[in-house]
Design a protein around this motif. Structure first.
Motif, short mmCIF file in Angstrom:
data_model
loop_
_atom_site.label_atom_id
_atom_site.label_comp_id
_atom_site.label_asym_id
_atom_site.label_seq_id
_atom_site.Cartn_x
_atom_site.Cartn_y
_atom_site.Cartn_z
N ASP A 86 -1.46 1.79 6.35
CA ASP A 86 -2.85 1.84 6.81
C ASP A 86 -3.00 2.43 8.21
OD1 ASP A 86 -1.75 -0.29 8.17
OD2 ASP A 86 -3.14 -1.79 7.42
N ASN A 95 -10.14 5.99 -0.41
CA ASN A 95 -9.23 4.86 -0.59
C ASN A 95 -9.35 4.34 -2.02
OD1 ASN A 95 -8.42 4.84 2.19
ND2 ASN A 95 -10.41 3.95 2.67
N ILE A 124 -5.45 -0.77 -2.26
CA ILE A 124 -4.36 -1.27 -1.42
C ILE A 124 -3.36 -1.90 -2.37
CG2 ILE A 124 -3.68 -2.94 0.35
CD1 ILE A 124 -6.48 -2.64 1.54
N ARG A 168 -0.63 -2.56 5.57
CA ARG A 168 -0.92 -2.34 4.16
C ARG A 168 -0.51 -0.95 3.70
NH1 ARG A 168 -3.24 -5.70 6.92
NH2 ARG A 168 -4.16 -7.61 6.11
N VAL A 197 -1.64 2.01 1.29
CA VAL A 197 -2.91 2.43 0.70
C VAL A 197 -2.72 3.65 -0.19
CG1 VAL A 197 -5.31 3.02 1.20
CG2 VAL A 197 -4.00 1.67 2.85
N LEU A 204 -9.94 -2.07 5.05
CA LEU A 204 -9.54 -1.06 6.02
C LEU A 204 -10.57 -0.91 7.14
CD1 LEU A 204 -8.03 1.43 3.47
CD2 LEU A 204 -6.77 0.16 5.21
#
Length: 328
Positions: A100, A123, A126, A256, A258, A309
């Motif tokens: 991220d 996006n 995740i 994270r 993504v 995010l």
């Protein structure tokens, strides 16, 4: 009473009309993927995120019955892989898996770019979260976070990372801020040389990927002081979290992974991609294997990914500004 030829023809015409009026987005979702899918990754082969990407790609390929090929594009804090995906055709055949930090940190420190990861990529999901492990060379003579903090206040301590704004750099700076102390940052061109630098005693410490440094900890070549996540690592449950070590409940410096696609990818394809990503991340075998790489399997919708995010961007912006990070 029999069915007339006219009735059959009318029913057929209605069916054809229904097919013809099927929305382009729905048709695209049904057709995805029409062929092989490329998944860009911003880390070199063998790195924890690359291992995650390959496991994800293998299982996604089995679900959609098309090959999903991992394409490694390391460099520039994962920007090279993200940019390659951003410039690809928005047809769902090109994806990128990034930490991220590409969204939360890179836009602040990489000024000379011809793409914006926040607007040029969508996006999708995740797929997991991960943390870092704080390790020091045995010559430093510390075995706990408290000992390191005390030493850093009287001696010059250098720490290594894979470059400005990467997870290891950010985790260390969050730690130093929470501990009210300082160490000197020595950036390297990627986490692998940073790990070697700590092993060689070129720098004393570093927050690095747990699966990478743990074998060296077990061999006595490095001392493990803490992990950056809110909960202990399943790979090393004996190592305390930063929150425990600093006695600061709620301190969580995790990151994270993504999954993203080019910005003009049709919404129906994004939804289908997210659905498939969630299916993959629910597989028990995937979850178990990811745990061995210190990655917690997640799998979110696109909307959930965006909301999370957005929160992370707000969280990290003041940190980046305080540090005055720049990579250009």
């Amino acid at each position: 009473m029999g069915i007339s030829t006219k009735t059959i023809r009318s029913a057929g015409a209605i069916g054809l009309l229904a097919l013809a009026t099927l929305s382009p987005c729905a048709a695209l979702a049904q057709a995805w993927p029409a062929g092989p899918v490329r998944l860009f990754v911003g880390s070199p082969p063998g790195a924890p995120s690359d291992i995650t990407a390959r496991l994800f790609a293998d299982q996604l390929g089995k679900l959609v019955k098309q090959p999903v090929v991992v394409d490694n594009r390391p460099g520039a804090g994962n920007n090279l892989a993200a940019m390659a995906a951003a410039k690809a055709e928005p047809d769902g055949a090109t994806l990128v898996l990034s930490p991220d930090t590409v969204l939360t940190v890179n836009p602040h420190i990489y000024k000379n770019r011809d793409f914006d990861p926040k607007t040029d990529l969508v996006n999708v999901s995740i797929i997991g979260s991960f943390s870092q492990m704080l390790v020091c060379h045995p010559s430093v003579g510390v075995k706990t976070v408290g000992e390191l903090v005390a030493k850093s206040k009287t001696e010059r301590i250098m720490y290594g990372s894979g470059g400005p704004g990467v997870p290891g750099h950010l985790a260390t700076e969050m730690f130093l801020d929470a501990a009210k102390t300082r160490m000197e940052h020595i950036p390297y061109r990627g986490p692998a040389p940073a790990t070697q630098a700590v092993l060689a005693g070129e720098v004393q410490c570093g927050f690095l990927a747990t699966p990478t440094v743990l074998p060296h900890v077990r061999a006595g070549k490095l001392a493990a002081l803490a992990v950056s996540s809110a909960t202990p690592s399943p790979l090393a449950p004996e190592v305390p979290t930063l929150a425990q070590a600093l006695q600061q409940p709620g301190l969580d410096v995790s990151f994270r992974l993504v999954l993203q696609a080019p910005k003009a990818t049709p919404p129906a394809v994004i939804a289908e991609l997210a659905k498939r990503a969630q299916e993959v991340m629910k597989l028990p075998d995937v979850r178990a294997k990811l745990q061995n790489s210190d990655v917690t399997a997640l799998g979110t919708t696109s909307a959930q990914a965006q909301a999370t995010l957005n929160q992370e961007m707000v969280r990290w912006e003041p940190v980046v500004k305080r540090l005055g990070l720049t990579a250009d």
